[in-house]
Design an enzyme around this catalytic site. Structure first.
Site, PDB file in Angstrom:
ATOM      1  N   LYS A 144     -14.354  12.226 -11.905  1.00 18.01           N
ATOM      2  CA  LYS A 144     -15.027  13.390 -11.100  1.00 18.01           C
ATOM      3  C   LYS A 144     -14.049  13.368  -9.898  1.00 18.01           C
ATOM      4  O   LYS A 144     -13.751  14.518  -9.394  1.00 18.01           O
ATOM      5  CB  LYS A 144     -16.408  12.648 -10.610  1.00 18.01           C
ATOM      6  CG  LYS A 144     -16.928  13.681  -9.839  1.00 18.01           C
ATOM      7  CD  LYS A 144     -17.347  15.118 -10.370  1.00 18.01           C
ATOM      8  CE  LYS A 144     -17.803  16.196  -9.401  1.00 18.01           C
ATOM      9  NZ  LYS A 144     -19.192  15.901  -9.255  1.00 18.01           N
ATOM     10  N   LYS A 196     -17.685  15.534   1.137  1.00 17.05           N
ATOM     11  CA  LYS A 196     -17.943  14.380   0.807  1.00 17.05           C
ATOM     12  C   LYS A 196     -17.219  13.834  -0.325  1.00 17.05           C
ATOM     13  O   LYS A 196     -16.561  12.865  -0.328  1.00 17.05           O
ATOM     14  CB  LYS A 196     -19.564  14.241   0.626  1.00 17.05           C
ATOM     15  CG  LYS A 196     -19.878  12.859   0.105  1.00 17.05           C
ATOM     16  CD  LYS A 196     -19.949  12.484  -1.162  1.00 17.05           C
ATOM     17  CE  LYS A 196     -21.134  13.196  -1.865  1.00 17.05           C
ATOM     18  NZ  LYS A 196     -21.165  12.875  -3.427  1.00 17.05           N
TER      19      LYS A 196
END
Length: 303
Positions: free
Chosen positions: A176, A244
């Site tokens: 990811k 983030k």
């Protein structure tokens, strides 16, 4: 199909994912820190688990979709702000599937703690934005035991168009991070191109049409550029989450000694979005930061 699926974290991604499971015939028990999403799930046909532990107690498998590493640690393992964590409701032999995007090392640590309780953890972050969550076309990147993935694949297939086993615990999160490196590069690259074209006086729609079919063609041009041209940045994926995720990637790059010059730049641009109260805009809204740097807006509003 008789299994009950627990779902903790009913946000912009989690709620439509849970709804798709209900549509597919699964019993879904959910929980969210704020009440409104849980109420919406109940209205749709789900049940309110009352707490993370309550969800786990009523479920055969527990899915998570939470904002960041500390949230997953708190909700799964407990802490000062969580008196009823998932772990308190789990039984030996169960599986927890974490669709959050968190640190690969944190994913490994949580998996190890759950393994001591006889529970299997799969880190299974997702990509595809809100539209992918709604349409059930997400890309799901899975780290952990492959046999455990095979046991839960029917559930994941409801929510994702592609479900890929990437390796042991943490490998899904590493994958990811790679995804978010490329996504950010696309968003910044397309933004830079549009601001440049606007400053030069070119027709932005014509530019997008011309370059989309060539070597520059990418997901961002196809799915976000039309709205970017019009200055529409309603969130499909919050910019603050992109920030983030890039922090996770750059931290991991530092830990593994991997150079990330482009990702560091993207990280700073998304930081600027958050600092300028744009964190709840779509991640394509990074174009606004480049417009600020250029001293003018090139998008055409209310077109």
């Amino acid at each position: 199909m008789s299994r009950t699926v627990g779902f903790v974290g009913l946000g912009i991604m989690g709620l439509p994912m849970a709804k798709n499971l209900i549509d597919a015939g699964y019993d879904v028990v959910g929980h969210n820190r704020s009440d409104e999403p849980t109420e919406e799930l109940v209205e749709y046909g789900g049940e309110d688990g009352g707490s993370p532990a309550g969800v786990a107690e009523q479920s055969d498998v527990v899915l998570l979709c939470l904002p960041d590493s500390p949230d997953v640690q708190r909700v799964v393992l407990g802490g000062e702000e969580e008196s009823d964590p998932v772990i308190d409701g789990l039984s030996e032999g169960m599986t927890v599937v974490d669709h959050s995007t968190i640190s690969p090392t944190v994913a490994e640590e949580i998996a190890e703690e759950l393994a001591e309780e006889g529970v299997t953890m799969l880190d299974a972050p997702i990509s595809g934005g809100e539209s992918g969550a709604v349409e059930g076309t997400l890309s799901i990147m899975v780290g952990g035991d492959e046999d455990a993935l095979d046991e839960q694949r029917d559930i994941l297939d409801v929510m994702g168009e592609t479900v890929t086993h990437c390796g042991p615990s943490g490998a899904g999160q590493t994958t990811k991070a790679c995804n978010q490196i490329v996504v950010a590069a696309q968003m910044v690259g397309v933004s830079e191109a549009l601001v440049f074209a606007g400053q030069a006086g070119a027709d932005l729609e014509a530019v997008v049409d011309a370059i989309s079919g060539g070597a520059a063609g990418c997901w961002t041009l196809d799915n976000r550029a039309p709205n970017m041209i019009q200055g529409k940045f309603e969130p499909g994926f919050f910019a603050q989450y992109q920030y983030k995720d890039l922090r996770i990637a750059t931290d991991a790059g530092e830990a593994f000694g991997s150079p990330m010059p482009q990702t560091e730049l993207a990280h700073e641009l998304y930081k600027s979005m958050v600092q300028n109260d744009m964190g709840r805009d779509d991640n394509s809204g990074v174009m606004q930061v480049l417009e600020m740097m250029a001293g003018s807006s090139v998008h055409v509003e209310d077109q």
